[in-house]
Design a protein around this motif. Structure first.
Motif, mmCIF file in Angstrom:
data_model
loop_
_atom_site.group_PDB
_atom_site.id
_atom_site.type_symbol
_atom_site.label_atom_id
_atom_site.label_comp_id
_atom_site.label_asym_id
_atom_site.label_seq_id
_atom_site.Cartn_x
_atom_site.Cartn_y
_atom_site.Cartn_z
ATOM 1 N N THR A 188 26.230 -4.662 67.856
ATOM 2 C CA THR A 188 27.214 -5.878 67.088
ATOM 3 C C THR A 188 27.198 -5.216 65.875
ATOM 4 O O THR A 188 26.523 -5.411 64.941
ATOM 5 C CB THR A 188 27.056 -6.952 66.785
ATOM 6 N N SER A 238 32.361 0.264 61.551
ATOM 7 C CA SER A 238 32.667 -1.348 60.794
ATOM 8 C C SER A 238 33.615 -1.734 61.949
ATOM 9 O O SER A 238 34.503 -1.113 62.760
ATOM 10 C CB SER A 238 33.559 -1.461 59.381
ATOM 11 N N VAL A 239 33.632 -3.431 61.713
ATOM 12 C CA VAL A 239 34.601 -3.402 62.417
ATOM 13 C C VAL A 239 35.347 -3.739 61.563
ATOM 14 O O VAL A 239 35.421 -5.002 60.671
ATOM 15 C CB VAL A 239 34.388 -4.521 63.485
ATOM 16 N N ARG A 240 37.877 -3.861 61.184
ATOM 17 C CA ARG A 240 38.528 -4.254 60.421
ATOM 18 C C ARG A 240 39.644 -5.062 61.453
ATOM 19 O O ARG A 240 39.535 -5.025 62.369
ATOM 20 C CB ARG A 240 38.095 -3.825 59.454
ATOM 21 N N THR A 286 36.024 3.474 61.788
ATOM 22 C CA THR A 286 35.835 2.103 61.682
ATOM 23 C C THR A 286 37.521 1.814 62.694
ATOM 24 O O THR A 286 38.106 2.159 63.146
ATOM 25 C CB THR A 286 36.439 1.706 60.111
ATOM 26 N N PRO A 308 29.909 -7.316 59.395
ATOM 27 C CA PRO A 308 30.846 -7.483 58.760
ATOM 28 C C PRO A 308 31.258 -6.621 57.758
ATOM 29 O O PRO A 308 30.278 -6.126 57.115
ATOM 30 C CB PRO A 308 30.513 -8.836 58.694
ATOM 31 N N THR A 361 33.461 -10.078 61.971
ATOM 32 C CA THR A 361 34.098 -8.973 63.615
ATOM 33 C C THR A 361 33.993 -9.215 64.753
ATOM 34 O O THR A 361 34.575 -9.260 66.238
ATOM 35 C CB THR A 361 32.445 -8.030 63.915
#
Length: 646
Positions: A29, A49-51, A145, A32, A38
């Motif tokens: 995972t 990273s997740v945005r 990203t 954040p 996330t």
């Protein structure tokens, strides 16, 4: 063939802070970032990273959208969670496998996803099925990203997923080692030789159901597949209505009109939806109750009928009389539509992709106003009272999807002789437009959920078509249509306009229907018509030089940057390609990569699937041109820069 009324649905970008975390590793995972959660997304090893972007949804709203069942029952949940891939001991629901199929895997969490299902896969009792989020959630990657876009079109390959799922089930049933591991996992403490044998037997109908679904609704071996991000949803729904629910076993129609998954923001605000503009967003306001978005409810019932809902059509309910018991979750569908009502389109993330050049934006705005605004109106994406009126045109792309929806018929099966009271009393005949059968099934399903199927519950009630008169076009909204060899023979007309080809201007609009037969008689030979109340009933005996052409909807371009590939059938990979003449567009390109190209605006030309626009008519990238205008490289760049700001 004929068509009758039938069923089928400014905030700035989030603050962006450079992420310095290490790569989370396979299936981990992502950590954040400063913008928040996330949402448990499991990302590939190269994603750091997740945005998310500000789309007017909280994390709780998004999770409700991902996790709420609509009544889809694809297979037993325990089986899906413990099923191995066909040629591997790795689970089918493994994150890497789901990502390879284009779906968005997640880790287990305490916020509505305790089983670790991908986005849009949801439990329904002891079953698992799909929600609208499986097809209408996008992930765009850029320089490590991942951007999660709620309501965006998936690049999932449904054909591959369903084909491999059926193959995995067969392999598990037929391979002793796989079956043994599967039985231990599914049966747990109650596992025994007898239990394993019973489990194996119980797999047969599920395998048959999944295999038969695939045979009905996907191209056979040797023919071009749909590929990532496309599905022939209309014909699949039609097939399920006729074969599964009307029990006409040999009646499947060819699924030859795959379309791109549409993006969902502003969908509840449109007057009509679907690529062919056929579904009305009707609303009723009963006393002492909140408004019921009956058009959307009908559209969404039609959708879940096509993706694994169960309906008992052979036993009418005693109360309410005539209703059909089903797995469809009507209240959940209403709740999901209300969530979508609050969804905003995503704004271009300037800090990540670069701020649009203002000089180019200004020049592009002028070009857009001149060449594009007539079909793509501007709206305020944050206005809670925004309304969108569909602008329908034949833009000379492939006709297959709209034509199939308007003209396909079938034997009526177990529906024959039953009465459909709405929109007018009608006894189901031996053979009917499939849309009529779908309307009947949807209304009886709604009745089974204790909601009366009022007249507004016919959300795929209109056909948008046009006839070329030479110097102008006649734009028709039809309640019924009969077409033979591509020529219009009969039509029940709801409204019409005339559109002047020279100058691209509507020169007559909202004319009284009683003038329509006279208007047609002036332009065509052998036309007969009469007016009955508010409907014009026309008999067109022969229009040999003027085939009827079906229209597709032009919609506002806000958020268009996040919705590649383009055109209704996904045949153009980037905005840059879309702004070229059709003859200059790529005849082939690759699909499957999520990596974003912020210059041409679309996914990079990479992936395992080769989209060949010449493979069949449904893949055509023709049309959507700009009259005599051919944009220069500089003008395309200006238009693209402007569309980034919408």
């Amino acid at each position: 063939m004929r068509h009758s009324r039938f069923l089928l649905l400014s905030v700035a970008a989030s603050a962006l802070v450079a992420c310095k975390e290490q790569s989370p590793g396979p299936g981990a995972t992502a950590p954040p970032d400063s913008s928040g959660s996330t949402r448990s997304l499991l990302v590939a090893p190269d994603i750091k990273s997740v945005r998310t972007l500000s789309q007017n949804w909280t994390d709780a709203d998004a999770r409700a959208y991902y996790n709420t069942s609509q009544g889809s029952q694809m297979m037993p949940l325990a089986w899906f969670l413990n099923l191995e891939q066909e040629n591997s001991t790795t689970l089918f629901n493994d994150a890497a496998n789901m990502r390879a199929l284009g779906y968005l895997p997640r880790s287990k969490d305490g916020e509505g996803n305790p089983f670790g299902l991908p986005i849009g896969f949801a439990p329904d009792g002891e079953s698992v099925g799909l929600t609208c989020a499986a097809c209408h959630t996008a992930q765009i990657n850029y320089k490590g990203t991942a951007w999660l876009i709620d309501g965006g079109p998936t690049i999932a390959n449904a054909q591959s997923m369903m084909t491999r799922l059926a193959a995995a089930l067969k392999a598990t049933r037929d391979d002793a080692g796989k079956l043994d591991r599967f039985a231990k996992a599914v049966l747990g403490a109650s596992n025994s030789e007898a239990g394993k044998a019973a489990l194996k037997t119980s797999m047969d109908p599920v395998i048959r159901a999944r295999s038969d679904y695939n045979a009905r609704n996907f191209p056979p071996a040797g023919q071009p597949g749909f590929g990532p991000g496309r599905i022939d949803a209309f014909d699949a729904i039609f097939n399920e209505v006729v074969v599964r629910f009307a029990h006409v076993g040999n009646a499947k129609t060819q699924c030859d009109a795959p379309v791109s998954y549409p993006f969902l923001w502003d969908t509840p605000q449109h007057d009509v939806v679907q690529w062919n503009g056929s579904a009305r967003n009707s609303v009723i306001n009963p006393l002492h109750s909140h408004p019921i978005h009956i058009g959307a409810l009908g559209r969404n019932i039609g959708e879940v009928l096509g993706v694994f809902a169960n309906v008992d059509t052979e036993n009418e309910m005693a109360f309410p009389p005539g209703g059909f018991a089903s797995s469809v979750k009507v209240k959940n569908l209403d709740d999901l539509e209300n969530l979508l009502r609050n969804l905003w389109s995503p704004k271009w993330p300037e800090a990540a992709f670069g701020k649009p050049d203002q000089k180019l934006v200004d020049a592009g705005a002028v070009l857009f106003s001149k060449h594009c605004a007539e079909c793509h109106e501007s709206i305020n994406r944050t206005d809670q009272n925004r309304k969108v009126t569909a602008i329908m045109r034949d833009v000379h792309t492939d006709q297959s999807m709209a034509r199939n929806a308007a003209t396909r018929t079938s034997e009526s099966g177990v529906f024959k002789g039953k009465i459909m009271l709405i929109p007018e009393p009608h006894v189901i005949a031996d053979r009917e437009p499939i849309g009529t059968l779908l309307t009947f099934l949807g209304q009886r399903t709604l009745l089974g959920a204790n909601l009366f199927p009022i007249d507004a519950f016919a959300p795929m009630a209109e056909v948008k078509a046009e006839i070329d008169e030479g110097s102008s076009k006649l734009l028709l909204t039809l309640n019924a249509l009969e077409v033979t060899d591509g020529k219009m023979r009969k039509a029940h007309v709801k409204s019409f306009k005339r559109w002047k080809a020279n100058g691209r201007t509507i020169v007559r609009d909202g004319e009284d229907l009683k003038d329509l037969s006279q208007l047609l008689a002036q332009d065509f030979e052998k036309v007969k018509g009469e007016v009955d109340g508010t409907n014009a009933k026309l008999r067109i005996d022969d229009l040999p030089q003027s085939p009827v052409m079906f229209q597709y909807k032009g919609r506002p371009m806000n958020g268009i940057w996040a919705t590649a590939p383009y055109l209704h059938n996904g045949s153009v990979p980037t905005l840059d390609e879309l702004l070229k003449p059709a003859s200059a567009r790529k005849p082939t390109f690759k699909l499957g990569s999520r990596e974003f190209d912020p210059v041409k605006v679309g996914y990079v030309d990479d992936g395992d699937f080769i989209f060949d626009t010449r493979a069949n008519p449904g893949n055509s990238n023709a049309g959507h041109e700009y009259g005599e205008t051919v944009f220069t490289d500089a003008e395309r760049a200006q238009l693209i820069e402007y569309m980034k700001t919408l």
